[in-house]
Design a protein around this motif. Structure first.
Motif, PDB file in Angstrom:
ATOM      1  N   UNK A 171       0.839  -1.517  -0.141  1.00 20.27           N
ATOM      2  CA  UNK A 171      -0.047   0.176   0.067  1.00 20.27           C
ATOM      3  C   UNK A 171       0.896   1.382  -0.028  1.00 20.27           C
ATOM      4  N   UNK A 172       2.011   1.320   0.872  1.00 21.18           N
ATOM      5  CA  UNK A 172       2.756   2.323   0.828  1.00 21.18           C
ATOM      6  C   UNK A 172       3.535   2.547  -0.550  1.00 21.18           C
ATOM      7  N   UNK A 173       3.787   1.671  -1.446  1.00 19.22           N
ATOM      8  CA  UNK A 173       4.419   1.799  -2.677  1.00 19.22           C
ATOM      9  C   UNK A 173       3.183   2.168  -3.421  1.00 19.22           C
ATOM     10  N   UNK A 174       2.161   1.979  -3.510  1.00 12.24           N
ATOM     11  CA  UNK A 174       0.901   2.438  -4.472  1.00 12.24           C
ATOM     12  C   UNK A 174       0.922   3.625  -4.043  1.00 12.24           C
ATOM     13  N   UNK A 175       0.517   4.140  -2.640  1.00 13.65           N
ATOM     14  CA  UNK A 175       0.615   5.505  -2.305  1.00 13.65           C
ATOM     15  C   UNK A 175       1.695   6.348  -2.797  1.00 13.65           C
ATOM     16  N   UNK A 176       2.647   6.017  -2.923  1.00 16.42           N
ATOM     17  CA  UNK A 176       3.684   6.754  -3.712  1.00 16.42           C
ATOM     18  C   UNK A 176       3.655   7.474  -4.977  1.00 16.42           C
ATOM     19  N   UNK A 177       2.657   6.664  -5.625  1.00 16.56           N
ATOM     20  CA  UNK A 177       2.467   7.138  -7.024  1.00 16.56           C
ATOM     21  C   UNK A 177       1.233   7.854  -7.307  1.00 16.56           C
ATOM     22  N   UNK A 178       0.782   8.328  -5.998  1.00 18.71           N
ATOM     23  CA  UNK A 178      -0.514   8.824  -6.127  1.00 18.71           C
ATOM     24  C   UNK A 178      -1.866   8.502  -6.300  1.00 18.71           C
ATOM     25  N   UNK A 179      -1.653   6.909  -6.184  1.00 18.38           N
ATOM     26  CA  UNK A 179      -3.127   6.100  -6.578  1.00 18.38           C
ATOM     27  C   UNK A 179      -3.785   5.893  -5.329  1.00 18.38           C
ATOM     28  N   UNK A 180      -5.086   5.603  -5.424  1.00 20.43           N
ATOM     29  CA  UNK A 180      -5.931   5.313  -4.197  1.00 20.43           C
ATOM     30  C   UNK A 180      -5.744   4.072  -3.498  1.00 20.43           C
ATOM     31  N   UNK A 181      -5.555   4.229  -2.308  1.00 20.06           N
ATOM     32  CA  UNK A 181      -5.724   2.982  -1.159  1.00 20.06           C
ATOM     33  C   UNK A 181      -6.861   3.013  -0.636  1.00 20.06           C
ATOM     34  N   UNK A 182      -7.753   1.828  -0.917  1.00 20.64           N
ATOM     35  CA  UNK A 182      -8.879   1.723  -0.200  1.00 20.64           C
ATOM     36  C   UNK A 182      -8.626   0.545   0.959  1.00 20.64           C
ATOM     37  N   UNK A 183      -9.466   0.917   2.211  1.00 18.49           N
ATOM     38  CA  UNK A 183      -9.439   0.365   3.294  1.00 18.49           C
ATOM     39  C   UNK A 183     -10.657  -0.652   3.349  1.00 18.49           C
ATOM     40  N   UNK A 184     -10.383  -1.883   4.072  1.00 18.14           N
ATOM     41  CA  UNK A 184     -11.563  -2.761   4.454  1.00 18.14           C
ATOM     42  C   UNK A 184     -11.184  -3.231   5.710  1.00 18.14           C
ATOM     43  N   UNK A 185     -12.233  -3.634   6.423  1.00 15.33           N
ATOM     44  CA  UNK A 185     -12.059  -4.216   7.846  1.00 15.33           C
ATOM     45  C   UNK A 185     -11.242  -5.176   7.896  1.00 15.33           C
ATOM     46  N   UNK A 186     -10.316  -5.163   8.658  1.00 10.70           N
ATOM     47  CA  UNK A 186      -9.423  -6.343   8.976  1.00 10.70           C
ATOM     48  C   UNK A 186      -9.870  -7.427   9.953  1.00 10.70           C
ATOM     49  N   UNK A 187      -8.812  -8.111  10.728  1.00  3.66           N
ATOM     50  CA  UNK A 187      -9.328  -8.899  11.800  1.00  3.66           C
ATOM     51  C   UNK A 187      -8.099  -9.281  12.587  1.00  3.66           C
ATOM     52  N   UNK A 188      -8.688  -9.107  13.907  1.00  6.26           N
ATOM     53  CA  UNK A 188      -7.523  -9.396  14.756  1.00  6.26           C
ATOM     54  C   UNK A 188      -7.010 -10.847  14.872  1.00  6.26           C
ATOM     55  N   UNK A 189      -7.687 -11.803  14.339  1.00  2.04           N
ATOM     56  CA  UNK A 189      -7.459 -13.170  14.332  1.00  2.04           C
ATOM     57  C   UNK A 189      -6.329 -13.186  13.242  1.00  2.04           C
ATOM     58  N   UNK A 190      -6.047 -12.376  12.190  1.00  6.52           N
ATOM     59  CA  UNK A 190      -5.078 -12.287  11.237  1.00  6.52           C
ATOM     60  C   UNK A 190      -3.612 -12.088  11.967  1.00  6.52           C
ATOM     61  N   UNK A 191      -3.393 -12.364  12.888  1.00 11.23           N
ATOM     62  CA  UNK A 191      -2.140 -12.218  13.792  1.00 11.23           C
ATOM     63  C   UNK A 191      -0.890 -12.778  12.925  1.00 11.23           C
ATOM     64  N   UNK A 192       0.168 -12.038  13.044  1.00 11.47           N
ATOM     65  CA  UNK A 192       1.327 -12.476  12.263  1.00 11.47           C
ATOM     66  C   UNK A 192       2.345 -13.258  13.191  1.00 11.47           C
ATOM     67  N   UNK A 193       2.641 -14.397  12.764  1.00  8.62           N
ATOM     68  CA  UNK A 193       3.549 -15.208  13.522  1.00  8.62           C
ATOM     69  C   UNK A 193       5.134 -14.685  13.391  1.00  8.62           C
ATOM     70  N   UNK A 194       5.610 -14.075  14.406  1.00  9.88           N
ATOM     71  CA  UNK A 194       6.909 -13.675  14.360  1.00  9.88           C
ATOM     72  C   UNK A 194       7.846 -14.504  15.402  1.00  9.88           C
ATOM     73  N   UNK A 195       7.241 -14.655  16.578  1.00  9.01           N
ATOM     74  CA  UNK A 195       8.029 -15.341  17.696  1.00  9.01           C
ATOM     75  C   UNK A 195       7.319 -16.610  18.146  1.00  9.01           C
TER      76      UNK A 195
END
Length: 373
Positions: A171-195
């Motif tokens: 999204x930050x790459x797309x936004x750098x072009x001035x293009x539209x970034x559209x947001x939708x509802x995420x989820x707390x269940x989509x937690x990222x496995x890091x540790x």
């Protein structure tokens, strides 16, 4: 046709996971995490193509599990994504990380259903805690937590990444072009496995299966005069050794094949080819240690091994205890889980004529139980 390609990124080193295994190779029941993620996406949406980005060694093993498009990653997320995008011809591309392993199906469908709303569709969560920027509080209602997967117009994402600028997400790459970034509802269940502690927050990941995986190995080497003999990593008192590209430790070579066989990882020739000069005269103990490291990084644990050495000469009884200790140390298991048997060929065949040695090996593996870590 969905006109969408799925890219799953998993070429990282898992350095923050701090275990012997890479996080993409923890097992949920009898399925490695990366495959669990792919199959979940396939059930949740339709894709024209699925691309898995990983390391060369991992790709070699992944191909044994399923037929997707596999791409070797780079030294950063952005390089890995750029490599994968070269294989994308669809209008849209959905990009996620394998570590984002419990993305709900309805969240995936929300993202896919908003294709027409912008150049990049991004799931977000609201910030519920108070935030400070340095020493000043900021309005949390203006802050969003960005998640993956993210859906982009392919040509826009490719164009955005044609720069030296490093972006933390699509999204930050797309936004750098001035293009539209559209947001939708995420989820707390989509937690990222890091540790390793993150596993407690991921309800979709189940304990690994307790199944035993068995592999069989066999190797044969003829004798060679005026060469040191090594068996099971132990120097044998003889005026001849084994004719081989490496040190010729026929017992360790058979054991490596058994371990690789149990893990479904091919054979010793694929991993340590005798056509490579770097393995000329190699210490087989080093090859075995490297094999053990690979097996453990791919989510397996060694249970026990059993070797049968068939030879008329030399006599091996005085060396068996040292052999067991040496192998147990490398394999990381107790001595009682290493069994070594010696037998003759009753003077039959090339072994009976004292021209060489044959070794048969059996190895048993289980999936590493991450719940006990």
């Amino acid at each position: 046709m969905s006109n969408t390609t799925l890219i799953l990124l998993g070429a990282g080193s898992s350095s923050r996971f701090k275990t012997k295994m890479k996080k993409q190779w923890i097992y949920t029941e009898d399925t490695p995490l990366w495959l669990h993620v792919v199959e979940h996406f396939e059930k949740s949406a339709s894709f024209d193509k699925i691309i898995i980005v990983s390391t060369k060694n991992e790709i070699n093993l992944m191909k044994n599990f399923a037929s997707y498009t596999y791409i070797e990653g780079g030294n950063s997320r952005q390089v890995s994504l750029t490599n994968a995008l070269q294989k994308v011809t669809s209008e849209y591309v959905l990009v996620s990380d394998i570590a984002r392993c419990c993305v709900p199906s309805d969240m995936i469908q929300r993202i896919m259903g908003a294709k027409e709303e912008g150049a990049c569709i991004v799931p977000v969560l609201p910030m519920v805690d108070t935030l400070y920027l340095e020493n000043s509080p900021i309005d949390r209602d203006k802050v969003k937590i960005i998640q993956t997967p993210q859906l982009s117009v392919t040509k826009m994402l490719k164009k955005a990444l044609e720069t030296e600028t490093i972006f933390t997400d699509d999204s930050s790459a797309i936004a750098s072009l001035g293009e539209k970034v559209h947001f939708v509802e995420g989820s707390a269940d989509a937690h990222k496995l890091t540790t390793i502690d993150d596993l407690k927050k991921l309800s979709c990941i189940k304990a690994p299966s307790s199944i035993t995986l068995t592999g069989f190995g066999i190797d044969i080497h003829s004798f060679e005069k005026n060469k040191e003999m090594f068996l099971c990593g132990v120097r044998i008192d003889a005026d001849y050794g084994f004719k081989a590209h490496s040190d010729g430790d026929v017992a360790i070579h058979a054991l490596i094949d058994a371990l690789l066989g149990a893990a479904g990882m091919g054979d010793i020739g694929e991993h340590y080819p005798d056509t490579e000069e770097s393995y000329a005269g190699a210490d087989s103990k080093d090859l075995l240690q490297d094999t053990v490291n690979k097996i453990e990084s791919f989510g397996y644990s060694i249970s026990n091994v059993d070797l049968t050495i068939m030879t008329e000469a030399p006599k091996l009884l005085p060396y068996k205890e040292s052999m067991r200790s040496t192998l147990a140390s490398i394999l990381g298991i107790r001595k009682n889980f290493v069994n070594i048997k010696a037998t003759t060929a009753e003077k039959l065949g090339f072994v009976g004529r004292k021209e060489g040695v044959t070794v048969h090996a059996v190895a048993n593996l289980t999936y590493l139980n991450w719940k006990n870590i």
